[in-house]
Scaffold this motif. Structure first.
Motif, PDB file in Angstrom:
ATOM      1  N   UNK A  85      51.029  20.585  -4.120  1.00  0.00           N
ATOM      2  CA  UNK A  85      51.671  19.466  -3.419  1.00  0.00           C
ATOM      3  C   UNK A  85      52.892  19.064  -4.221  1.00  0.00           C
ATOM      4  N   UNK A  86      53.903  18.588  -3.527  1.00  0.00           N
ATOM      5  CA  UNK A  86      55.105  18.142  -4.227  1.00  0.00           C
ATOM      6  C   UNK A  86      55.749  17.008  -3.445  1.00  0.00           C
ATOM      7  N   UNK A  87      56.440  16.191  -4.192  1.00  0.00           N
ATOM      8  CA  UNK A  87      57.290  15.169  -3.587  1.00  0.00           C
ATOM      9  C   UNK A  87      58.622  15.213  -4.323  1.00  0.00           C
ATOM     10  N   UNK A  88      59.706  15.216  -3.565  1.00  0.00           N
ATOM     11  CA  UNK A  88      61.014  15.318  -4.206  1.00  0.00           C
ATOM     12  C   UNK A  88      62.039  14.460  -3.453  1.00  0.00           C
ATOM     13  N   UNK A  89      63.019  14.030  -4.209  1.00  0.00           N
ATOM     14  CA  UNK A  89      64.129  13.260  -3.637  1.00  0.00           C
ATOM     15  C   UNK A  89      65.419  13.891  -4.122  1.00  0.00           C
TER      16      UNK A  89
END
Length: 286
Positions: A85-89
């Protein structure tokens, strides 16, 4: 006279409708490209960018552009399954410059009776920070090039979290070259070394990535189908994974990417899947 008065507008309307249909069918690709590129300064070329090896903002990014990504993946290994899982901005503080911060996680689950101590520990893999500069953008050539750098602080797994907190670092400079062929076909090369440093042993390990992708963008939309060829060379070893993929527009500022993974020469990994949800706040409707 009355008949002519009624029939003539009908014929004109039918002719106009047919002409509009013809124009829409033959020119909607170039019209959409014009909307994206928009002849603003600085110039920008529409490219279909890969979904698994994601770029740091669009090539030729314009100031103020921004994007959130959430990714979920599953990999079938021989002795365990891994869930990523990843979250990026990512955002563009100035023209042609993209910045990104990403938090990737990996969770593991034993399969086929594998002992728990033989399965890696769940972890927040790293803190990734990246920069990308588009140094060449040519609308007449439909080509863009960029240089970038990813710095990845590797973290200890949850079993040993904090002992130490940061166990190593990955240095990853890269080059991107993208070309659009006509209005629908797109190709891209993403390549560069990955140098991993282990802080406890002070040893370095280097691998080299050469990722190529080819896409077909559906006429007049942001949707595409394509494939990535992710290739890694390291210490006499070669790994390659084919990633067929598609991108669908859910809303004007919301996209869904679906990716499959087919290993070609991996000894311990089988099929994988990955989805990426892309939200572009402030994206203008075309």
């Amino acid at each position: 006279m009355k008949i002519k008065t009624v029939i003539l507008p009908i014929l004109v309307l039918a002719s106009s409708t047919y002409s509009i249909a013809q124009i829409t069918k033959s020119e909607k690709d170039s019209l959409y490209i014009q909307h994206v590129e928009d002849h603003k300064e600085p110039h920008k070329v529409l490219h279909a960018e890969p979904l698994y090896i994601d770029l740091i903002r669009d090539l030729g990014a314009r100031k103020g552009e921004k994007e959130w990504n959430i990714g979920l993946g599953l990999t079938d290994n021989l002795k365990f399954d891994s869930y990523e899982a990843l979250i990026e901005y990512e955002w563009a503080p100035i023209d042609r410059l993209g910045l990104e911060i990403e938090l990737p996680f990996t969770l593991y689950s034993a399969v086929n009776g594998t002992a728990r101590d033989s399965v890696p520990s769940n972890q927040l893999n790293s803190i990734k920070m990246a920069i990308q500069w588009s140094f060449f953008v040519s609308e007449p050539m439909a080509t863009s090039m960029a240089l970038g750098y990813i710095n990845e602080f590797e973290l200890s797994d949850f079993r040993n979290f904090g002992r130490p907190f940061i166990k190593g670092n990955v240095y990853n400079p890269f080059l991107v070259i993208a070309k659009r062929w006509g209005t629908n076909f797109h190709s891209l090369l993403y390549t560069g070394p990955m140098i991993e440093q282990d802080f406890s042993t002070s040893k370095f390990h280097m691998a080299y990535d050469a990722n190529t992708s080819f896409h077909y963008m559906i006429s007049g939309t942001r949707n595409f189908i394509g494939v990535e060829f992710n290739k890694t060379f390291a210490s006499g070893d070669f790994d390659m994974t084919l990633r067929p993929q598609m991108r669908l527009g859910i809303a004007d500022n919301l996209l869904l990417g679906i990716v499959g993974g087919i290993p070609v020469s991996r000894e311990n990994q089988r099929l994988s899947s990955f989805i990426r949800l892309i939200w572009e706040p402030g994206h203008k409707k075309h």
